[in-house]
Design a protein around this motif. Sequence first.
Motif, PDB file in Angstrom:
ATOM      1  N   LYS A  77       1.830   6.775  -6.846  1.00  0.00           N
ATOM      2  CA  LYS A  77       0.786   7.742  -7.174  1.00  0.00           C
ATOM      3  C   LYS A  77       1.328   9.163  -7.062  1.00  0.00           C
ATOM      4  O   LYS A  77       1.125  10.003  -7.922  1.00  0.00           O
ATOM      5  CB  LYS A  77      -0.391   7.575  -6.204  1.00  0.00           C
ATOM      6  CG  LYS A  77      -1.671   7.133  -6.893  1.00  0.00           C
ATOM      7  CD  LYS A  77      -2.802   7.243  -5.923  1.00  0.00           C
ATOM      8  CE  LYS A  77      -4.013   6.491  -6.450  1.00  0.00           C
ATOM      9  NZ  LYS A  77      -5.044   6.391  -5.414  1.00  0.00           N
ATOM     10  N   ALA A  78       2.042   9.403  -5.943  1.00  0.00           N
ATOM     11  CA  ALA A  78       2.581  10.733  -5.686  1.00  0.00           C
ATOM     12  C   ALA A  78       3.610  11.108  -6.751  1.00  0.00           C
ATOM     13  O   ALA A  78       3.701  12.261  -7.174  1.00  0.00           O
ATOM     14  CB  ALA A  78       3.211  10.779  -4.301  1.00  0.00           C
ATOM     15  N   LYS A  97       2.283   1.827  -3.411  1.00  0.00           N
ATOM     16  CA  LYS A  97       1.263   2.379  -4.309  1.00  0.00           C
ATOM     17  C   LYS A  97       1.136   3.880  -4.104  1.00  0.00           C
ATOM     18  O   LYS A  97       1.006   4.632  -5.058  1.00  0.00           O
ATOM     19  CB  LYS A  97      -0.097   1.706  -4.023  1.00  0.00           C
ATOM     20  CG  LYS A  97      -0.319   0.435  -4.830  1.00  0.00           C
ATOM     21  CD  LYS A  97      -1.724  -0.078  -4.619  1.00  0.00           C
ATOM     22  CE  LYS A  97      -1.808  -1.563  -4.964  1.00  0.00           C
ATOM     23  NZ  LYS A  97      -3.001  -2.192  -4.421  1.00  0.00           N
ATOM     24  N   LYS A  98       1.173   4.307  -2.857  1.00  0.00           N
ATOM     25  CA  LYS A  98       1.041   5.730  -2.538  1.00  0.00           C
ATOM     26  C   LYS A  98       2.207   6.513  -3.125  1.00  0.00           C
ATOM     27  O   LYS A  98       2.030   7.579  -3.709  1.00  0.00           O
ATOM     28  CB  LYS A  98       1.007   5.928  -1.010  1.00  0.00           C
ATOM     29  CG  LYS A  98      -0.392   6.198  -0.498  1.00  0.00           C
ATOM     30  CD  LYS A  98      -0.332   6.638   0.944  1.00  0.00           C
ATOM     31  CE  LYS A  98      -1.713   6.459   1.574  1.00  0.00           C
ATOM     32  NZ  LYS A  98      -1.663   6.426   3.022  1.00  0.00           N
ATOM     33  N   GLN A 115       0.837  -1.204   0.000  1.00  0.00           N
ATOM     34  CA  GLN A 115       0.000   0.000   0.000  1.00  0.00           C
ATOM     35  C   GLN A 115       0.872   1.254   0.000  1.00  0.00           C
ATOM     36  O   GLN A 115       0.571   2.219  -0.691  1.00  0.00           O
ATOM     37  CB  GLN A 115      -0.939   0.021   1.219  1.00  0.00           C
ATOM     38  CG  GLN A 115      -1.998  -1.070   1.212  1.00  0.00           C
ATOM     39  CD  GLN A 115      -2.876  -1.058  -0.050  1.00  0.00           C
ATOM     40  OE1 GLN A 115      -2.733  -1.911  -0.926  1.00  0.00           O
ATOM     41  NE2 GLN A 115      -3.745  -0.068  -0.161  1.00  0.00           N
TER      42      GLN A 115
END
Lengths: 259, 318
Positions: free
Chosen positions: B316-317, B312-313, B309
């Motif tokens: 994304k960032a 993924k963050k 997770q």
Amino acid sequence: MNSEKKDSRLHENKIKYIYGIADNSLILGQRLGELTGHGPTLETDIALTNISLDLFGQVRSYFQYAAQISEKEVTEDDLAFLRTEREYLNVLLVEQPNTDFAYTIGRQFLFDHFHILLMMHLQNSKDDTLVAIAKKSIKEVNYHKRFSSDWIKRLGDGTEESKEKMQTAINDLWRFTDELFHTTEADEEMIKAGVGVDVKTLKETYYKNVSEVLEEATLEIPDLKYFQKGGKDGIHTEHMGFILSDMQYMQRTYPGMKW
Amino acid sequence: MSEKEIKNLEEIFEAKIARDEKIEPKDWMPEKYRKTHIRQMSQHAHSEIVGMLPEGNWITRAPSLRRKVALLAKVQDEAGHGLYLYSATETLGISRDELYDQLHSGKAKYSSIFNYPTITWADIGAIGWLVDGAAIINQVPLCSTSFGPYARAMVRVCKEESFHQRQGYEIMLTLCKGTPEQKEMAQDALNRWWWPSLMMFGPTDDQSTHTEQSMKWKLKRKTNDELRQQFIDQTVPQADILGIKVPDEDLKWNEETGHYDFGEINWDEFWQVVKGHGPCNKERLQTRVDAWEGGEWVRDAAMAYAEKQADKKVKKAG
């Protein structure tokens, strides 16, 4: 049929209807109670005990109500502890054992998603007491659903080992999900009277919601042709007798005593 | 650090304790203080966790819905106590995993009382009444101990323990007001739990190795023997109200001292259990080890999921 007889039957059906809901919480609470002190972490131990406590709290509200409207002199404990196996009307899903943490979570998850829909609809019942219990339970069941769904995702999308274990549990437990949407004669009477929820109408939403979480958890959705049923008619799996042997031990060994 | 500097720090530290000020995790402290606190606090945390087992043994068999809910809540409170005692211990620079290792390997101890079996429902009453009663007497002085995180944890623990004790006594009271069979069950539980409860205060003062240092650091305010006497003086009248008999032929009120005189404790039994040979030592430890080892794949999964997770963050960032 004269009106008195009809009233009495309606009454009996309402009590059966209450068993059909309350026994699920009773037996699932009992299963979770087996785990206290044995969880994989202290935090999950506390959370599962909490869910068990919520469920027993609901059971007490349902049975106090059923005892109150019963024509016999009974207490909440008589209803919880002194029926025969064939008189318990819980679904087969909730009596399945704590084979491992994946089964415990899988069973909880498959039940919670049904439970929340049931409570949401029970709020529209014509029976004020059931409405009040449903309103109180919704907050609790929402938390249960979040807890179990989060763990489905963690285990499904965690390690290879956890994924395999979670998938196995879901595959094994899936056969008990269809029964959640069956109705008994008593249920049908209560639906007609505007008291009960027609669970048949919840089926589509349930499978949609459950599937969404399973997909997010990278798990496969089982494709089954054959399902198990019987609990709602009091025909249980072989596990049930042992659950009751524990649960009823004191009441059966020392009849009529106050604790 | 020079010797003079250390001496200076020690003086500041001692003065703080003398002024009844709290020592906080970031404050300088002597290594012995840190070690002693890790030992005592983790022992306390382990006792809470192992203590869940004898009572948890009756959750599925509790005789009424009300009792079942109360017992579940009680055992859950104990898990909560364990959780914040472990957290408080972690502030001293040791991880929870290390603390568990010490428990599972047998290096760390927990309260011997939990190595006795719960064989009837009355045992749940007796544990609440006697064991929690003894625990409160041991723990109330710790609410003002010198180490801040421990003192604060104990304030909360003691509040809940006194609720548990009342609950236990109420179970006993119900049994003693019940049928002769129920009263006999209560008497039998008192017979079995009385002496082990007295042993909870530890060896007699002349045998106790930690007392003097612990007094100085306010980890202890009264000696083992004083606390034991306080427990007996408090509990005997409660047994009288229940109408059951404390299993000690030598027990009698002493007008002169204003205390109860009592019989000889079986110290051989005490040491046997402490050394790991009580009725349930093996089972209790094995249950904890099984829960821990059996849960490893779950903890690994949670960790792997959290890492995914987080990745993924970041993606994304980015």
